[in-house]
Every structure is written in C-alpha cells, then in structure tokens.
Motif scaffolding. Sequence first.
Motif, mmCIF file in Angstrom:
data_model
loop_
_atom_site.group_PDB
_atom_site.id
_atom_site.type_symbol
_atom_site.label_atom_id
_atom_site.label_comp_id
_atom_site.label_asym_id
_atom_site.label_seq_id
_atom_site.Cartn_x
_atom_site.Cartn_y
_atom_site.Cartn_z
ATOM 1 N N LEU A 97 -25.998 -5.912 65.234
ATOM 2 C CA LEU A 97 -24.635 -5.591 64.297
ATOM 3 C C LEU A 97 -23.249 -6.074 65.006
ATOM 4 N N MET A 98 -23.214 -6.178 66.097
ATOM 5 C CA MET A 98 -22.097 -6.523 66.785
ATOM 6 C C MET A 98 -21.914 -7.963 66.660
ATOM 7 N N ASP A 99 -22.952 -8.648 66.755
ATOM 8 C CA ASP A 99 -23.018 -10.100 66.530
ATOM 9 C C ASP A 99 -22.618 -10.558 65.340
ATOM 10 N N GLU A 100 -23.255 -9.621 64.229
ATOM 11 C CA GLU A 100 -23.080 -9.980 62.690
ATOM 12 C C GLU A 100 -21.584 -9.815 62.415
ATOM 13 N N LEU A 101 -20.798 -8.720 62.978
ATOM 14 C CA LEU A 101 -19.516 -8.442 62.757
ATOM 15 C C LEU A 101 -18.831 -9.869 63.322
ATOM 16 N N ILE A 102 -19.058 -10.134 64.440
ATOM 17 C CA ILE A 102 -18.381 -11.402 64.972
ATOM 18 C C ILE A 102 -18.473 -12.538 64.349
ATOM 19 N N ALA A 103 -19.770 -12.998 63.742
ATOM 20 C CA ALA A 103 -20.046 -14.115 62.893
ATOM 21 C C ALA A 103 -19.242 -13.911 61.409
ATOM 22 N N ASP A 104 -19.099 -12.561 61.022
ATOM 23 C CA ASP A 104 -18.446 -12.206 59.687
ATOM 24 C C ASP A 104 -16.906 -12.978 60.207
ATOM 25 N N HIS A 105 -16.199 -12.511 61.411
ATOM 26 C CA HIS A 105 -14.938 -13.056 61.641
ATOM 27 C C HIS A 105 -14.893 -14.369 61.483
ATOM 28 N N PHE A 128 -16.723 -10.549 50.327
ATOM 29 C CA PHE A 128 -17.420 -10.224 51.746
ATOM 30 C C PHE A 128 -16.788 -9.100 52.452
ATOM 31 N N TYR A 129 -15.415 -9.190 52.329
ATOM 32 C CA TYR A 129 -14.422 -8.301 53.258
ATOM 33 C C TYR A 129 -14.728 -6.932 53.338
ATOM 34 N N PRO A 130 -14.915 -6.243 52.090
ATOM 35 C CA PRO A 130 -15.130 -4.941 51.979
ATOM 36 C C PRO A 130 -16.417 -4.441 52.476
ATOM 37 N N LYS A 131 -17.484 -5.400 52.381
ATOM 38 C CA LYS A 131 -18.801 -5.034 53.018
ATOM 39 C C LYS A 131 -18.734 -4.993 54.560
ATOM 40 N N HIS A 132 -17.917 -5.771 55.133
ATOM 41 C CA HIS A 132 -17.463 -5.956 56.443
ATOM 42 C C HIS A 132 -17.040 -4.629 57.109
ATOM 43 N N ILE A 133 -15.853 -4.303 56.381
ATOM 44 C CA ILE A 133 -15.371 -2.990 56.711
ATOM 45 C C ILE A 133 -16.115 -1.852 56.504
ATOM 46 N N GLN A 134 -17.068 -1.727 55.590
ATOM 47 C CA GLN A 134 -18.097 -0.799 55.244
ATOM 48 C C GLN A 134 -19.098 -0.640 56.492
ATOM 49 N N LYS A 135 -19.641 -1.920 57.062
ATOM 50 C CA LYS A 135 -20.375 -1.922 58.254
ATOM 51 C C LYS A 135 -19.782 -1.184 59.391
ATOM 52 N N GLU A 136 -18.501 -1.455 59.645
ATOM 53 C CA GLU A 136 -17.601 -1.071 60.758
ATOM 54 C C GLU A 136 -17.487 0.554 60.639
ATOM 55 N N ASP A 137 -16.888 0.853 59.516
ATOM 56 C CA ASP A 137 -16.430 2.234 59.239
ATOM 57 C C ASP A 137 -17.675 3.113 59.416
#
Length: 178
Positions: free
Chosen positions: A78-86, A124-133
Amino acid sequence: MQARGPLMIEHRLIERMIGVIKDAIKQIEKTNQVDPVFIDTAVDFIRMYADRTHHGKEEDILFRDLKKKPMSADDRRLMDELIADHVFGRQNTKELIDANTRYRNGDKSALPIIVSTLSTLVDFYPKHIQKEDKVFFPAFRAYLTEGEDQEMLEEFLEFDRKMIHEKYLRVVESYEKQ
Ligand SMILES: [Fe+2]
Ligand SMILES: [Fe+2]
C-alpha cells in the motif's frame, strides 16, 4: 495530537480545493473557456500545498521512517501504491501546466487537455486520501511507539515552519534566473 493529525487536517483542505476544481470543470464545459490565472492558482495549490507541504511530510518523514520498520507485505504494498500515486499526480500536474501555457498562447485545442487533467485529479485524488485516512494511517500507527509518533509530529511541525520561507525563496530565485 497524533502525528497523522496534521496530515488528515491537510486532507480536508485538499478535498475542499477538489470541490472548487469540480465546479470549475462544470464552468469550463459550459462556457468553453478557462481563466488561465485560475489554473495558475490551482497549480500553485497542488504543487506547493498538496505536493510539497503535504506529500513532502508523507514522503520525507513518514514513509522514510516506516521503510526502516518491519512492515507487513500488505502495508508495504500500500505504501508503494501511495508513492506511485504521488508520482502520477506530479505527471498529471505537468500536463496541466503545459496545456495551460498553450491555451494562454492562443492554442484553443489545449482546453480539452486542461479539462481532462483536472478531471483526472478530481477522480483519483479523493481515492488516494481515502486509502490513507481509512487504511494506511491507522495501520502505520501500530509500527510506532508513542514517543516515535510524537517525535514525528514535532518533525512535521518543523517541516511546516520552513515552508512559507521556502515558497518565497523560490519566487525570488525564479525571477532572478530570468
Ligand atoms: Fe499521499
Ligand atoms: Fe495524504
């Protein structure tokens, strides 16, 4: 406050900006034109606030520290996915900036690219926030002791303290280069 506190507060402001951009997309589609200065402002928000200030704390402090921890395979993925989103977000912003420059110079064919890059962002960004929160932030807390979490919070606040100075240093330097 826990270390994730400032990050979640920042998510709320990013969501509000996403709302502003959503309304702007409707307006652009209705009028078939865009104010390039609005795009400049949106880009400044995305680059300085969402990317430098917010992703900066995630990547330079949170992810940096977590990389040293024995994370579960799922959390690491998941962390790698978040970095890839950035990374994806940065590429999308570059395309938005290029399209805005073309549009400003009279190339109307850049307008659909402005709309599509803004739409990509609001999609895409609200989904990214959702994954983090909802998933990653609660999960990472388990890898830190109370002391480590508070140290991280301190480092976040120190990072923020420098940000306004960094922003305006960049403004001056960009004009000096011209
Ligand atoms: Fe993130
Ligand atoms: Fe985030």
